[in-house]
Design a protein around this motif. Sequence first.
Motif, PDB file in Angstrom:
ATOM      1  N   ALA A 119       0.826  -1.205   0.000  1.00  0.00           N
ATOM      2  CA  ALA A 119       0.000   0.000   0.000  1.00  0.00           C
ATOM      3  C   ALA A 119       0.865   1.261   0.000  1.00  0.00           C
ATOM      4  N   GLY A 120       1.947   1.260   0.785  1.00  0.00           N
ATOM      5  CA  GLY A 120       2.825   2.424   0.837  1.00  0.00           C
ATOM      6  C   GLY A 120       3.546   2.672  -0.470  1.00  0.00           C
ATOM      7  N   THR A 121       3.903   1.607  -1.163  1.00  0.00           N
ATOM      8  CA  THR A 121       4.534   1.758  -2.479  1.00  0.00           C
ATOM      9  C   THR A 121       3.515   2.221  -3.507  1.00  0.00           C
ATOM     10  N   ALA A 318       5.121  -2.788  11.231  1.00  0.00           N
ATOM     11  CA  ALA A 318       3.959  -3.642  11.457  1.00  0.00           C
ATOM     12  C   ALA A 318       3.739  -3.938  12.934  1.00  0.00           C
ATOM     13  N   ASP A 319       4.770  -3.801  13.747  1.00  0.00           N
ATOM     14  CA  ASP A 319       4.659  -4.082  15.173  1.00  0.00           C
ATOM     15  C   ASP A 319       4.660  -2.831  16.037  1.00  0.00           C
ATOM     16  N   TRP A 320       4.646  -1.649  15.430  1.00  0.00           N
ATOM     17  CA  TRP A 320       4.632  -0.418  16.218  1.00  0.00           C
ATOM     18  C   TRP A 320       3.302  -0.273  16.958  1.00  0.00           C
ATOM     19  N   LEU A 326       0.235   5.754  12.156  1.00  0.00           N
ATOM     20  CA  LEU A 326       1.027   5.604  10.940  1.00  0.00           C
ATOM     21  C   LEU A 326       0.128   5.399   9.730  1.00  0.00           C
ATOM     22  N   VAL A 327      -0.882   4.551   9.870  1.00  0.00           N
ATOM     23  CA  VAL A 327      -1.794   4.289   8.757  1.00  0.00           C
ATOM     24  C   VAL A 327      -2.525   5.575   8.367  1.00  0.00           C
ATOM     25  N   THR A 328      -2.919   6.366   9.364  1.00  0.00           N
ATOM     26  CA  THR A 328      -3.572   7.644   9.075  1.00  0.00           C
ATOM     27  C   THR A 328      -2.646   8.572   8.314  1.00  0.00           C
ATOM     28  N   ALA A 329      -1.382   8.634   8.764  1.00  0.00           N
ATOM     29  CA  ALA A 329      -0.395   9.479   8.083  1.00  0.00           C
ATOM     30  C   ALA A 329      -0.174   9.017   6.649  1.00  0.00           C
ATOM     31  N   LEU A 330      -0.122   7.702   6.461  1.00  0.00           N
ATOM     32  CA  LEU A 330       0.058   7.171   5.104  1.00  0.00           C
ATOM     33  C   LEU A 330      -1.159   7.496   4.230  1.00  0.00           C
ATOM     34  N   ALA A 331      -2.359   7.469   4.815  1.00  0.00           N
ATOM     35  CA  ALA A 331      -3.563   7.785   4.046  1.00  0.00           C
ATOM     36  C   ALA A 331      -3.563   9.248   3.609  1.00  0.00           C
ATOM     37  N   ILE A 332      -3.182  10.124   4.526  1.00  0.00           N
ATOM     38  CA  ILE A 332      -3.100  11.552   4.181  1.00  0.00           C
ATOM     39  C   ILE A 332      -2.032  11.771   3.108  1.00  0.00           C
ATOM     40  N   SER A 333      -0.883  11.111   3.289  1.00  0.00           N
ATOM     41  CA  SER A 333       0.192  11.215   2.310  1.00  0.00           C
ATOM     42  C   SER A 333      -0.234  10.683   0.951  1.00  0.00           C
ATOM     43  N   ALA A 334      -1.063   9.637   0.950  1.00  0.00           N
ATOM     44  CA  ALA A 334      -1.549   9.065  -0.311  1.00  0.00           C
ATOM     45  C   ALA A 334      -2.380  10.074  -1.087  1.00  0.00           C
TER      46      ALA A 334
END
Length: 488
Positions: A119-121, A318-320, A326-334
């Motif tokens: 997803a991040g890629t 994955a273990d943080w 982090l997922v929220t930040a990645l969604a905003i970044s997306a």
Amino acid sequence: MTMAADLAPATRQLPPFARRPIAVIAMIVVAVLLAVSPWYGYHRDELYFRLLGEHPQLGYFDTPPLTPMIARVSTAVFGDTVVALRIFPALAAGIIVVLVALIAREFGGSRTAQLLAAAGTATGVFPLIAGHSLLTLTPDMLVWAAAALCLARVLVRGDGRYWLAVGVIAGAATYNRDLIVLLLGGVGVGILAAGPREVLRDRRLWIGALLAIVIASPNLVYQATHDWPQLQMADALRIDEGTDNRIAFVPLQLVLLGPPQAVICVAGWLRLWRGRTTRAFAIAYPLGCALTLYSGGRPDYTAGFLLYLFAAGCVVAADWRWRRTLVTALAISAVIAVVTALPVIPAASLGGTPVAAMNEVARESVGMRDLARQVGRVVSELPASERADAVLLASNYGQAGALDRWAGEFGLPPVHSPHNELWWWGPPPESARTVVVVGFNPTDGFARCSVAANLNGMPGEEQGRPITICRDPLRPWHELWPAMRHYS
């Protein structure tokens, strides 16, 4: 358990591969990229590769033949359209998503880590740019991801069979750019410095190296017999852009994938550094950065390193405990990445947005057809007696590519250009007494020149450039041509 033990290849069993959800992510990426592919229009480099592809050669002065050949095959199979050129990039982006997830798995990544890597890629800035337009970056990111996966299987698994695949990939990569040397050389230095040195005793390594040399040899012969044009181009780019590239290098490392991904890349670098079998990967990245900075290369030359750093970081992330943040930040970044990297802002409004300043690919994909139309208008106003023998002289390859692409639609005469590879194609014929010059106003060489119009309506570098009509060259074209040559 220590990190080194965690990454040891002898007895470690790989986690199951999250095949279905990763395939879904990859297919969504491909579908979205294909859906937006006709928006805006051709990027100037795509028009150039299309033009080069019409003249197949083993090599060109400023680029190896792979990307022009992809353009040639794409237009031959799917039609002479911008969508046709972008089918390969979209498919490549989907494959890159899968490869990065597989790399995360090689580094011990669970299902969650693999999905995070995919997803991040898929929502990274440069993977989206490379997947939207046919650039040399596109095949580069694909072969780097494939090479990194094979290297991981050699170093982490201890599976020497993948040395053969590395050799094939490396040899093929030289037909696009020679940047694969940064990855392989950096990892090689890392193995010598930190191990695992036992992989160097595997005879398949040397068979793979021989395969790379054999596959790359036609390209190497071309370079050697043409006075190493790639080195000449690298020197020209260093002089022209080196200082700007060095200034932008560090900031761009933070946004090539995206800021949240950059944080994960840092965690990935630390993980790789702590593992005995993966430390070579960690060493390769700063070495690649140092060489790029020293040579004044573009900051995106190191984008391939970030793919495996991100994959390794996803194993940690994955273990943080604050994974939801982090997922929220990645969604905003997306969302930001999609707006920045893809043509979602209306073309007419692009020039007034920060995206035009941040994304060269976006701004140079607007107005190229209109450039040809405006030149066609000037040509149509020439007296009929002059139009018959008139030629076009484009100042750069993007203009030349656009004028060639829409020559039939706008009734354009043959185009010539003294820029990069096109200079080697030769000057206009000696019979050419009327020249429509696009992009610059010659100060000498002609009896008379007058500006007929200025390019308008495009946010890129062509905005405001003159369209000049020059008549009666003062010297034969074969004497004027050498002084016009320029590289960038």
